[in-house]
Design a protein around this motif. Structure first.
Motif, PDB file in Angstrom:
ATOM      1  N   LYS A 124       0.967  -1.105  -0.056  1.00 49.05           N
ATOM      2  CA  LYS A 124       0.054   0.080  -0.082  1.00 49.05           C
ATOM      3  C   LYS A 124       0.914   1.143   0.082  1.00 49.05           C
ATOM      4  CE  LYS A 124      -4.090  -1.943   2.304  1.00 49.05           C
ATOM      5  NZ  LYS A 124      -5.175  -1.729   3.607  1.00 49.05           N
ATOM      6  N   ALA A 125       0.402   2.159  -0.748  1.00 49.22           N
ATOM      7  CA  ALA A 125       1.267   3.617  -1.011  1.00 49.22           C
ATOM      8  C   ALA A 125       0.376   4.677  -1.057  1.00 49.22           C
ATOM      9  CB  ALA A 125       2.236   3.207  -2.123  1.00 49.22           C
ATOM     10  N   PRO A 126       0.846   5.781  -0.785  1.00 50.64           N
ATOM     11  CA  PRO A 126      -0.142   6.886  -0.918  1.00 50.64           C
ATOM     12  C   PRO A 126      -0.123   7.546  -2.103  1.00 50.64           C
ATOM     13  CG  PRO A 126       2.372   7.493   0.005  1.00 50.64           C
ATOM     14  CD  PRO A 126       2.144   6.128   0.104  1.00 50.64           C
ATOM     15  N   VAL A 127      -1.113   8.178  -2.558  1.00 48.28           N
ATOM     16  CA  VAL A 127      -1.488   8.920  -3.803  1.00 48.28           C
ATOM     17  C   VAL A 127      -1.325  10.246  -3.671  1.00 48.28           C
ATOM     18  CG1 VAL A 127      -3.216   9.303  -5.594  1.00 48.28           C
ATOM     19  CG2 VAL A 127      -3.013   7.070  -4.621  1.00 48.28           C
ATOM     20  N   PHE A 128      -0.588  10.980  -4.465  1.00 49.56           N
ATOM     21  CA  PHE A 128      -0.128  12.631  -4.326  1.00 49.56           C
ATOM     22  C   PHE A 128      -0.566  13.111  -5.362  1.00 49.56           C
ATOM     23  CE2 PHE A 128       3.500  10.230  -2.308  1.00 49.56           C
ATOM     24  CZ  PHE A 128       3.234  10.828  -1.035  1.00 49.56           C
ATOM     25  N   ASP A 129      -1.329  14.673  -5.153  1.00 49.72           N
ATOM     26  CA  ASP A 129      -1.723  15.370  -6.343  1.00 49.72           C
ATOM     27  C   ASP A 129      -0.535  16.166  -6.714  1.00 49.72           C
ATOM     28  OD1 ASP A 129      -1.369  17.482  -4.406  1.00 49.72           O
ATOM     29  OD2 ASP A 129      -3.156  17.819  -4.148  1.00 49.72           O
ATOM     30  N   ALA A 130      -0.812  17.039  -7.608  1.00 45.34           N
ATOM     31  CA  ALA A 130       0.463  17.748  -8.264  1.00 45.34           C
ATOM     32  C   ALA A 130       1.082  18.593  -7.114  1.00 45.34           C
ATOM     33  CB  ALA A 130      -0.358  18.825  -9.429  1.00 45.34           C
ATOM     34  N   GLN A 131       0.460  19.047  -6.318  1.00 45.20           N
ATOM     35  CA  GLN A 131       1.023  20.035  -5.088  1.00 45.20           C
ATOM     36  C   GLN A 131       1.712  18.991  -4.181  1.00 45.20           C
ATOM     37  OE1 GLN A 131      -2.279  20.597  -6.090  1.00 45.20           O
ATOM     38  NE2 GLN A 131      -1.247  22.007  -7.599  1.00 45.20           N
ATOM     39  N   THR A 186      -5.008   6.455  -1.015  1.00 42.54           N
ATOM     40  CA  THR A 186      -4.328   5.455  -1.013  1.00 42.54           C
ATOM     41  C   THR A 186      -4.233   4.408  -2.174  1.00 42.54           C
ATOM     42  OG1 THR A 186      -5.519   4.304   0.332  1.00 42.54           O
ATOM     43  CG2 THR A 186      -4.079   5.475   1.360  1.00 42.54           C
ATOM     44  N   GLN A 187      -3.259   4.068  -2.586  1.00 39.76           N
ATOM     45  CA  GLN A 187      -3.521   2.888  -3.604  1.00 39.76           C
ATOM     46  C   GLN A 187      -2.552   1.511  -3.316  1.00 39.76           C
ATOM     47  OE1 GLN A 187      -1.602   4.412  -7.206  1.00 39.76           O
ATOM     48  NE2 GLN A 187       0.432   4.843  -6.177  1.00 39.76           N
ATOM     49  N   GLY A 188      -3.341   0.247  -3.706  1.00 33.48           N
ATOM     50  CA  GLY A 188      -2.733  -0.800  -3.322  1.00 33.48           C
ATOM     51  C   GLY A 188      -2.786  -1.878  -4.377  1.00 33.48           C
ATOM     52  N   MET A 189      -1.870  -2.927  -4.076  1.00 33.24           N
ATOM     53  CA  MET A 189      -1.963  -3.793  -5.011  1.00 33.24           C
ATOM     54  C   MET A 189      -1.565  -5.447  -4.076  1.00 33.24           C
ATOM     55  SD  MET A 189       1.747  -3.761  -7.163  1.00 33.24           S
ATOM     56  CE  MET A 189       1.174  -2.528  -7.960  1.00 33.24           C
ATOM     57  N   ALA A 190      -2.043  -6.384  -4.522  1.00 31.54           N
ATOM     58  CA  ALA A 190      -2.106  -7.570  -3.574  1.00 31.54           C
ATOM     59  C   ALA A 190      -1.941  -8.978  -4.711  1.00 31.54           C
ATOM     60  CB  ALA A 190      -3.112  -7.764  -2.843  1.00 31.54           C
ATOM     61  N   TRP A 191      -1.390  -9.827  -4.039  1.00 31.96           N
ATOM     62  CA  TRP A 191      -1.315 -11.258  -4.878  1.00 31.96           C
ATOM     63  C   TRP A 191      -1.558 -12.366  -3.850  1.00 31.96           C
ATOM     64  CZ3 TRP A 191       2.501  -7.468  -4.270  1.00 31.96           C
ATOM     65  CH2 TRP A 191       3.632  -7.931  -3.613  1.00 31.96           C
ATOM     66  N   ASP A 192      -1.821 -13.345  -4.351  1.00 40.40           N
ATOM     67  CA  ASP A 192      -1.994 -14.419  -3.645  1.00 40.40           C
ATOM     68  C   ASP A 192      -0.923 -15.067  -2.942  1.00 40.40           C
ATOM     69  OD1 ASP A 192      -2.703 -17.352  -2.776  1.00 40.40           O
ATOM     70  OD2 ASP A 192      -4.882 -16.497  -3.186  1.00 40.40           O
ATOM     71  N   VAL A 193      -0.749 -15.069  -1.824  1.00 39.77           N
ATOM     72  CA  VAL A 193       0.486 -15.897  -1.395  1.00 39.77           C
ATOM     73  C   VAL A 193       0.102 -17.082  -0.653  1.00 39.77           C
ATOM     74  CG1 VAL A 193       2.254 -14.233  -1.391  1.00 39.77           C
ATOM     75  CG2 VAL A 193       0.511 -14.237   0.798  1.00 39.77           C
ATOM     76  N   THR A 194      -1.060 -17.830  -0.547  1.00 40.68           N
ATOM     77  CA  THR A 194      -1.704 -18.806   0.298  1.00 40.68           C
ATOM     78  C   THR A 194      -0.837 -19.975   0.177  1.00 40.68           C
ATOM     79  OG1 THR A 194      -3.838 -17.911  -0.304  1.00 40.68           O
ATOM     80  CG2 THR A 194      -3.359 -20.413   0.914  1.00 40.68           C
ATOM     81  N   ALA A 195      -0.320 -20.263  -1.133  1.00 41.24           N
ATOM     82  CA  ALA A 195       0.651 -21.562  -1.028  1.00 41.24           C
ATOM     83  C   ALA A 195       2.007 -21.141  -0.229  1.00 41.24           C
ATOM     84  CB  ALA A 195       0.926 -21.773  -2.515  1.00 41.24           C
ATOM     85  N   ARG A 196       2.359 -20.105  -0.430  1.00 42.18           N
ATOM     86  CA  ARG A 196       3.571 -19.683   0.130  1.00 42.18           C
ATOM     87  C   ARG A 196       3.565 -19.694   1.861  1.00 42.18           C
ATOM     88  NH1 ARG A 196       6.162 -13.641  -0.529  1.00 42.18           N
ATOM     89  NH2 ARG A 196       4.886 -13.498   1.492  1.00 42.18           N
ATOM     90  N   ARG A 197       2.357 -18.939   2.040  1.00 43.68           N
ATOM     91  CA  ARG A 197       2.222 -19.019   3.387  1.00 43.68           C
ATOM     92  C   ARG A 197       2.148 -20.276   4.117  1.00 43.68           C
ATOM     93  NH1 ARG A 197       2.557 -15.301   7.611  1.00 43.68           N
ATOM     94  NH2 ARG A 197       0.950 -15.575   9.093  1.00 43.68           N
ATOM     95  N   GLN A 198       1.261 -21.117   3.459  1.00 43.47           N
ATOM     96  CA  GLN A 198       1.134 -22.687   4.050  1.00 43.47           C
ATOM     97  C   GLN A 198       2.765 -23.200   4.068  1.00 43.47           C
ATOM     98  OE1 GLN A 198      -1.604 -24.287   0.998  1.00 43.47           O
ATOM     99  NE2 GLN A 198      -3.251 -23.604   2.139  1.00 43.47           N
ATOM    100  N   ALA A 199       3.479 -22.869   3.066  1.00 45.77           N
ATOM    101  CA  ALA A 199       4.735 -23.409   2.968  1.00 45.77           C
ATOM    102  C   ALA A 199       5.422 -22.920   4.105  1.00 45.77           C
ATOM    103  CB  ALA A 199       5.524 -22.985   1.634  1.00 45.77           C
ATOM    104  N   GLU A 200       5.379 -21.777   4.504  1.00 43.15           N
ATOM    105  CA  GLU A 200       6.043 -21.131   5.493  1.00 43.15           C
ATOM    106  C   GLU A 200       5.753 -21.826   6.743  1.00 43.15           C
ATOM    107  OE1 GLU A 200       5.437 -17.159   5.159  1.00 43.15           O
ATOM    108  OE2 GLU A 200       6.607 -16.599   3.674  1.00 43.15           O
TER     109      GLU A 200
END
Length: 974
Positions: A267-274, A280-294
């Protein structure tokens, strides 16, 4: 602008209508007023026109007017310039005459719509300039009305927005590409405003929530997720907006079907021209398999740690179970070997002792390697004296090297600091391994250790250690693998040399822990050079208990160094140079005598001779005799440096008037003490028996010792060692008995085994310390344990023990620990013990067996003077030795013969070695030399040429044995 129309009359202007002059006058006045009004209006119209022209010429807009027929009636300068025409040229022209037909028709239709509707028209139009270039303009068109309000034309104005249009196109392209990217990414992407409302999401995010983008925009997390998750998401958004920093996390996620998964979120902030945060903007990806492996990995890690703890416990138990009986084997062997034994018994016990030591070395390697692999091995950071530490390590290996006829030497230049901070024990372990290997794989020649200063800072130094030998060498393809665990240069089942293959692996790991690197250069048949670097802290000499060497009395002293080995000469020269003495080196006894005569003639004689005991042609002892027998010059002080075996040489020192006899390689501090003592006028001729007697009487005795030990073997060993030193010992079989004896009787020190039944040593120590907290006294307690795992020492000390000894217990270490614990440090006596060991037990072969020539023997068969000297002039002991040899020698000779027949080089080497030593005891040099040649063949792994040597040995041995039999039977020395 045209002049206003003026009305005319048929009469002159001064003529009045007849019959009404008043009326005429009045009319004239009105007309004048009217004309003034007209003129005023005309002025106002001109001002308005000027104002209009000023306005339309200054605004950054293109302005034009057309009449109802579409003819241009006006255009400002910008408009005229854009068409590359003047206003006069444009007035009266229609659009079709200026623009492409299709474009002109659009303009005409727009104009007609404005005149028809009377409303303003706004549009973005494509425009062709005079030069044919295409541009984009934003157009506003309004109707033109006359005074009566009738529409009489169209007025337009426009501005060029080509650049803006391009930017918008680029923005649209960028947005399209962004949207395309967001939709093609295998990630969920979204953005929110500061209130947490969704403003955008890609297809994948919408699919996970089973909603459209239109439905999502304006909603919040609370509309799609359970309150606890929504609260977390909202708190994360606030943190990102407030801090302006990127947040990375693994979050629990519920999709539309309620299926739980885990996603990696950025998650990162969104800034205007000033630069203000607007969302805020975000991106996510599935890590269920990795979490289970961990999770699985964490469980496996936990299981591995549990297994490692179990392994460590197993190793500790194994160490205890093996070291406990080994303690008895080694200790009891030491005790028995201190008694009178036959040659056979002594040899067998020596084999037992060597086997036990080898097994102990294997155990230590395995434990060290296990601790390193488990990351449990930590280095100490304590001050130590580098020269003494290395010198002590070399002394441990000197006998092994000298028994093989090898020269062992070490060199530490003056620039190396005298006091360092680090783990001296681990440094010694690496050196012992490398030097021990060098001795093992070297048949003849030398093993040399060199320490060099690589870099020195304010509080740290880097040193390089080099171990060079003249041994068998290593094949190039084996030079890297030998540092790996369980790897050896020769891994075959028929290999000549033993070992686990762990020593170098452990050494390599220890070097890494010391911040260095290890390597090797070698070639088959040309020896090997192992080298490693290590980093240490610097220490004050007082911290490392380094006693400053006061060389003031030795400054300018002229000294002669006599040694056939060039490396030894260099090392000795470097040492005495450091004390500002004046050294000269020669390589032989005859050269030494010549140098002494030369110095005498120059009226600058040598006052000190440092002489190697074992040299060809004329050994050091023969040189000392010649010096003693010469009356032509003042006798210098002679210090003998020997690599011989084990013979009591008190009488020899008396005979040759030697100031000292030191075992090579010589520690710098030992040599300095010997030189300083000799040059100070101390009596160098005291017999070893006298020194031994003085030392024995000066050693602190009569300690009352409580021994807590459950092993009967270890009890017997410890009691035997302690009582031989005059200590009084009480034995407790477990911790409870220890407490009972401690409360009933006074003791000076407690030797506490750690692992005992009913109550172990740690519990017993804690109970004793608890009682002492009331009484205020302190009982020294020394831990004795067969454990050798990381942390054992620390646990013992933390439990309140004063010192720690690892089994197998060594006599010297035990006695030193006792005296240190009770506060009686017998430094002077310890030095006497060490000197006695050097000149007595360790340096037994000062009159080297193999270096005395037949021409120097007192008897052509047996040197009875030397034989008696070796047993301290004890005739009864000599008869016992002769009897033992007469019984042993036939079997040894038979073993040599069988070994040659069977090509058994190992047996050949061992049996010939024993014969060589035995013949040497009686000064039977010729027989000893033949045995030595057979031993050398065996050590080289060959028997070619052994048969004729054996024939000569058998013949010579017969002569020696006959002489010994006559002596034993009749007491006749023939």
């Amino acid at each position: 602008m045209t002049e206003p129309h003026r009305p005319t009359t048929d009469r002159p202007s001064n003529e009045r209508p007849p019959g009404d002059r008043v009326t005429a006058a009045s009319h004239t006045s009105e007309m004048a007023e009217l004309w003034r009004r007209v003129e005023q209006l005309e002025r106002e119209q001109r001002d308005a026109e000027a104002l209009y022209l000023s306005l339309v010429e200054t605004v950054p807009l293109y302005v034009f007017r057309k009449d109802t027929d579409g003819k241009i009636t006006f255009g400002n300068k910008l408009y005229c310039d854009s068409l590359s025409r003047s206003l006069d040229e444009l007035i009266g022209l229609r659009d079709v005459e200026l623009f492409p037909k299709k474009q002109a028709e659009k303009y005409r239709q727009d104009d007609l719509r404005v005149m028809r509707t009377g409303e303003m028209f706004h549009d973005i139009e494509e425009h062709t300039n005079a030069d044919g270039a295409t541009s984009y303009v934003e157009v506003f068109k309004t109707p033109v009305r006359d005074g009566a309000g009738r529409i009489v034309g169209v007025q337009g104005m426009y501005r060029d927005i080509t650049a803006q249009k391009g930017a918008e196109a680029a923005l649209n392209d960028s947005q399209a590409r962004y949207n395309s990217l967001m939709e093609s990414l295998p990630l969920s992407v979204w953005s929110k405003d500061l209130d947490g409302r969704f403003t955008f999401a890609n297809r994948l995010f919408c699919e996970n929530l089973d909603c459209s983008l239109e439905a999502l925009v304006g909603k919040t997390d609370f509309d799609y997720f359970p309150d606890d998750l929504a609260e977390k998401y909202r708190a994360d958004d606030r943190r990102v907006a407030e801090s302006g920093a990127v947040l990375e996390d693994v979050e629990e996620f519920l999709n539309a079907e309620g299926h739980q998964s885990y996603v990696q979120v950025l998650k990162a902030p969104v800034f205007d021209a000033q630069g203000h945060v607007v969302g805020t903007q975000g991106m996510a990806w599935d890590v269920t398999a990795r979490r289970q492996a961990e999770v699985a990995m964490e469980r496996a890690k936990q299981a591995a740690e549990d297994a490692n703890r179990a392994k460590s416990q197993f190793l500790a138990n194994m160490s205890h179970e093996i070291r406990t009986p080994l303690n008895g084997v080694i200790g009891m062997t030491d005790l028995i070997m201190a008694t009178r034994l036959t040659a056979d018994q002594r040899e067998h016990l020596s084999l037992v002792q060597e086997s036990a030591e080898s097994l102990l070395e294997v155990i230590n390697d395995i434990l060290d390697f296990s601790k390193i692999e488990a990351g449990k091995l930590d280095l100490d950071n304590l001050p130590f004296a580098v020269r003494d530490s290395i010198g002590d390590a070399m002394r441990l290996l000197s006998v092994r090297a000298h028994n093989k006829g090898l020269e062992l030497a070490y060199r530490i230049p003056p620039e190396v600091p005298i006091a360092l901070r680090g783990d001296a024990g681990r440094l010694r372990q690496v050196l012992l391994n490398l030097v021990g290997n060098a001795i093992k794989f070297t048949v003849e020649g030398e093993v040399v250790v060199v320490v060099e200063l690589i870099e020195q800072g304010d509080d740290a130094v880097e040193l390089q250690f080099t171990v060079r030998d003249t041994g068998i060498g290593i094949e190039p393809d084996k030079q890297q693998t030998i540092f790996e665990a369980f790897e050896q240069a020769d891994g075959s089942t028929t290999r000549q040399y033993g070992g686990t293959g762990l020593g170098l692996a452990v050494s390599a790991r220890l070097v890494e822990l010391m911040g260095g690197e290890i390597g090797v250069e070698s070639a088959p048949g040309q020896g090997s050079t192992f080298h490693f670097t290590a980093r240490f802290g610097t220490a004050d000499p007082s911290e490392a208990a380094v006693v400053p060497l006061d060389a003031e009395e030795l400054r300018g002293l002229k000294v002669l160094i006599v040694d056939d080995n060039s490396t030894n000469r260099l090392i000795l020269e470097e040492m005495v140079h450091g004390w500002e003495m004046r050294p000269q080196s020669v390589e032989s006894g005859p050269a030494a005598l010549a140098a002494m005569w030369t110095a005498l003639e120059a009226h600058d004689p040598y006052r000190l001779v440092l002489c190697d005991g074992n040299m060809p042609t004329m050994d050091g002892y023969s040189l000392a005799r010649r010096i003693n027998d010469t009356r032509d010059f003042e006798r210098p002080v002679v210090i003998m440096l020997t690599s011989g075996g084990m013979v009591d040489q008190g009488a020899l020192r008396d005979e040759l008037c030697l100031a000292a006899c030191l075992i090579k390689p010589v520690k710098q501090s030992d040599l300095f003490d010997a030189v300083a003592t000799a040059m100070a006028g101390d009596d160098p001729t005291r017999s070893e028996a006298t020194v031994h007697e003085e030392t024995e009487h000066s050693t602190t005795v009569g300690r009352r010792i409580l021994l807590a030990e459950d092993s009967v073997v270890n009890q017997k060993l410890a009691v035997g060692l302690l009582e031989r030193r005059g200590h009084v010992v009480r034995v407790a079989n477990n911790g409870k008995e220890t407490l009972e004896l401690f409360e009933r009787e006074p003791f000076d020190v407690i030797l506490m085994d750690v692992q005992m039944p009913e109550m172990d040593g740690l519990e017993a120590t804690a109970a004793i310390r608890a009682k002492e907290a009331i009484s205020g006294r302190h009982m020294p307690i020394i831990a004795m344990t067969a454990h050798a795992m990381q942390g054992d020492r620390e646990r013992c000390l933390a439990a309140g023990m004063d010192d720690y000894l690892a089994k197998p217990i060594r006599a010297e270490g035990l006695f030193a620990a006792i005296e240190a614990a009770v506060g009686c440090h017998e430094d002077e006596e310890a030095e006497n013990d060490e000197a006695r060991s050097a000149c007595g037990n360790e340096a037994a072969a000062c009159p080297a067996d193999d270096s005395t020539t037949a021409g120097e023997m007192h008897d052509p068969v047996i040197d009875w003077i030397e034989a008696l000297d070796r047993v301290g002039d004890d005739e009864e002991l000599l008869r016992d030795v002769v009897d033992a040899f007469l019984q042993e020698s036939p079997a040894l000779l038979d073993n040599v013969r069988q070994a040659i027949d069977l090509d058994d080089t190992k047996t050949l080497q061992r049996a010939a070695h024993t014969l060589k030593t035995s013949f040497g005891h009686f000064g039977a040099i010729a027989a000893a030399e033949l045995a030595r040649e057979l031993e050398s063949l065996g050590s080289e792994g060959r028997t070619d040429g052994a048969a004729p040597l054996y024939g000569r040995l058998q013949e010579r041995a017969g002569v020696v044995l006959d002489a010994l039999k006559r002596y034993f039977d009749q007491g006749i020395k023939t």
